[in-house]
Write a protein that holds these residues in place. Structure first.
Motif, short mmCIF file in Angstrom:
data_model
loop_
_atom_site.label_atom_id
_atom_site.label_comp_id
_atom_site.label_asym_id
_atom_site.label_seq_id
_atom_site.Cartn_x
_atom_site.Cartn_y
_atom_site.Cartn_z
N ALA A 49 70.23 50.70 49.43
CA ALA A 49 71.61 50.22 49.54
C ALA A 49 72.41 51.10 50.49
O ALA A 49 73.25 50.61 51.26
N ILE A 50 72.18 52.41 50.47
CA ILE A 50 72.89 53.30 51.39
C ILE A 50 72.46 53.04 52.82
O ILE A 50 73.30 53.07 53.75
N ILE A 51 71.18 52.74 53.04
CA ILE A 51 70.72 52.38 54.39
C ILE A 51 71.41 51.10 54.86
O ILE A 51 71.83 50.99 56.03
N ALA A 52 71.53 50.12 53.98
CA ALA A 52 72.18 48.86 54.34
C ALA A 52 73.66 49.11 54.68
O ALA A 52 74.21 48.50 55.61
N ALA B 184 76.33 47.61 50.49
CA ALA B 184 75.57 48.32 49.47
C ALA B 184 75.50 47.50 48.19
O ALA B 184 74.44 47.44 47.53
N ASN B 185 76.60 46.90 47.81
CA ASN B 185 76.61 46.10 46.58
C ASN B 185 75.67 44.90 46.70
O ASN B 185 74.90 44.60 45.76
N GLU B 186 75.70 44.22 47.83
CA GLU B 186 74.82 43.07 48.02
C GLU B 186 73.36 43.48 48.02
O GLU B 186 72.49 42.75 47.49
N SER B 187 73.05 44.63 48.59
CA SER B 187 71.67 45.11 48.60
C SER B 187 71.17 45.38 47.17
O SER B 187 70.05 45.01 46.81
N LEU B 188 71.99 46.01 46.36
CA LEU B 188 71.59 46.30 44.97
C LEU B 188 71.44 45.02 44.16
O LEU B 188 70.50 44.90 43.35
#
Length: 494
Positions: A304-307, A283-287
């Protein structure tokens, strides 16, 4: 003075008071030579050295057998010659006018002889050895243990034939408390937290003292410019199944964006600690990838939640690792909850799946605090359906049964997101139920948050974790604190 030569004339041994029989030449108890017994001295009492040494030239038989030496009236020595093989005991010094005691000889300061009078080999290093292993002299004598000369009472010296032996039972390993600081170990080497000397093996035990090492995740802290987080194992769990990720980035216009993600592993699932770690990192990397591109923070949180969901699902495809600890245990998919917050462009965005929460605590404590998330739990469903009030629902034993989570066996993934625009400064508290179980209401949470939380977010997170531990620490505790300040141009209504 008359010297007795016939033992029959005495009824008891003058040395040990053992009764004698007629015709005895030697005492049957101590072996005293009755022929060398002193004659009655009447009122004349000769002086006897306090260390038991005989006067020079005294009876060798009495000295060898440990008896009292014969003395002439006035304390003079007996005028009898001693055989060459007899032990020559040094004469004790006379007492001076101050009544200072004569010096006492120690075993290691005299040479020993056998029954024939022959000097024993290395007697001063063997016969004089005490229980500490030091050769001769009193224990702990630095001069004698170093192999030097031990002074005799008359000023002479005794030379040791053999160097003192080292301690027979030396410690197998040095005491770390008395050792100088060790050299810096190579990079990547873990040093034992107990002995500070041994290295830690792959199983987490010290190779020197065997002490089990604390896991890296038992207690974690991190602080950045505008966010801080603390996670602790708690007082009841054997491991920390929580995880967090905090970071900062910049929007396309150069304004800052602050991110905090907190995940709580589902204990009834397989490998919950791995699930929470994978979800928080994904999630952090996605954001961090979407926010600098200009993606709206609320949409970025949803993505991010989907990731995070995909990252947890991928763990279920590793059955070999899932059976690592117990191949016979029932296996299910790894699972965790997630909650996150983003502060960017004057907006406060939250997203969640599960029962971890976000609280808003204004800097002005006269203003109301608020809980910004709704639990995916049995209790929340009962309250939403109007079947129970909140107090009744959360008092039920089924209250914390979650109805939403990240994992391959989740019924349906429904990421929740919300966007707020606060009209005043404050702090955002992102936490797992390990904290809010001890401060459930918004007002209760605000009462625990320190007044200087905006200036000291790490301290605030430490205080909140400490509050949970003081309350019992029944669960893992993780909390992130994000200070929120108003945009320079002002802000609208919340």
């Amino acid at each position: 003075m008359r010297q007795v030569t016939d033992g029959a004339e005495m009824s008891s041994c003058p040395s040990c008071e053992e009764p004698l029989e007629s015709g005895d030449l030697f005492c049957g108890a101590c072996g005293f030579d009755l022929s060398a017994a002193p004659a009655p001295a009447g009122t004349d009492h000769p002086t006897i050295a306090i260390n038991g040494a005989a006067a020079q030239g005294g009876s060798p038989s009495a000295a060898a057998q440990g008896g009292a030496p014969a003395a002439a009236p006035g304390g003079g020595p007996q005028a009898s010659a001693a055989p060459e093989s007899a032990v020559q005991w040094p004469q004790a010094a006379e007492l001076d006018s101050t009544d200072t005691p004569a010096p006492v000889l120690h075993p290691g300061q005299l040479r020993g002889t056998d029954s024939s009078g022959t000097e024993l080999s290395g007697s001063t290093g063997g016969a004089g050895r005490d229980l500490t292993g030091a050769a001769g002299g009193p224990a702990g004598s630095d001069q004698e243990q170093a192999g030097g000369h031990a002074p005799e009472p008359d000023g002479g010296a005794v030379r040791y034939d053999h160097p003192p032996q080292p301690d027979e039972y030396a410690l197998q390993a040095p005491d770390p408390r008395t050792q100088p600081p060790a050299a810096t170990p190579p990079a990547g080497t873990k040093v034992c937290v107990a002995c500070r000397t041994g290295t830690v093996d792959q199983d987490g035990y010290c190779e020197h003292c065997g002490h089990a090492q604390p896991r890296e995740r038992d207690h974690m802290e991190r602080e950045l410019d505008h966010v801080a987080a603390v996670s602790d194992r708690g007082l009841r769990h054997h491991r920390n199944e929580d995880a967090f990720a905090v970071s900062t980035t910049a929007l396309p216009d150069g304004s800052p964006a602050v991110v905090a993600i907190v995940c709580d592993g589902v204990s009834s699932a397989t490998r919950p600690d791995e699930a929470s770690a994978a979800a928080s990192q994904a999630a952090n990397e996605s954001l961090l990838a979407s926010l600098p591109r200009g993606t709206h923070p609320q949409q970025a949180m949803h993505d991010a939640i989907i990731a995070a969901f995909d990252a947890v699902n991928s763990l279920a495809q590793e059955p070999a690792r899932a059976r690592e600890h117990d191949p016979h245990r029932h296996q299910n998919a790894p699972a965790c909850t997630i909650v996150g917050s983003v502060i960017a462009g004057g907006l406060l965005v939250v997203g969640w799946v599960g029962d971890s929460r976000v609280y808003w605590v204004p800097e002005d404590r006269t203003a109301p605090s608020a809980r910004l998330t709704e639990d995916d739990s049995w209790a929340a469903q009962m309250v939403a359906a109007g079947l129970m009030n909140e107090e009744e629902a959360y008092a039920d034993e089924r209250a914390h049964a979650i109805t939403g989570w990240l994992g391959a066996d989740a019924y349906e993934l429904e990421p929740h997101t919300a966007s707020f625009k606060p009209d005043r400064a404050g702090v955002v508290v992102v936490c797992t139920d390990g904290l809010w179980n001890y401060a459930e209401g918004a007002a209760e949470m605000a009462a625990v948050v320190p007044a200087d939380a905006s200036e000291r977010p790490l301290h605030c997170a430490q205080v909140l974790v400490g509050h949970a531990l003081d309350g019992g620490g029944h669960d893992n505790v993780t909390v992130a604190v994000l200070p929120f300040s108003l945009a320079p141009q002002g802000a609208g209504s919340a």
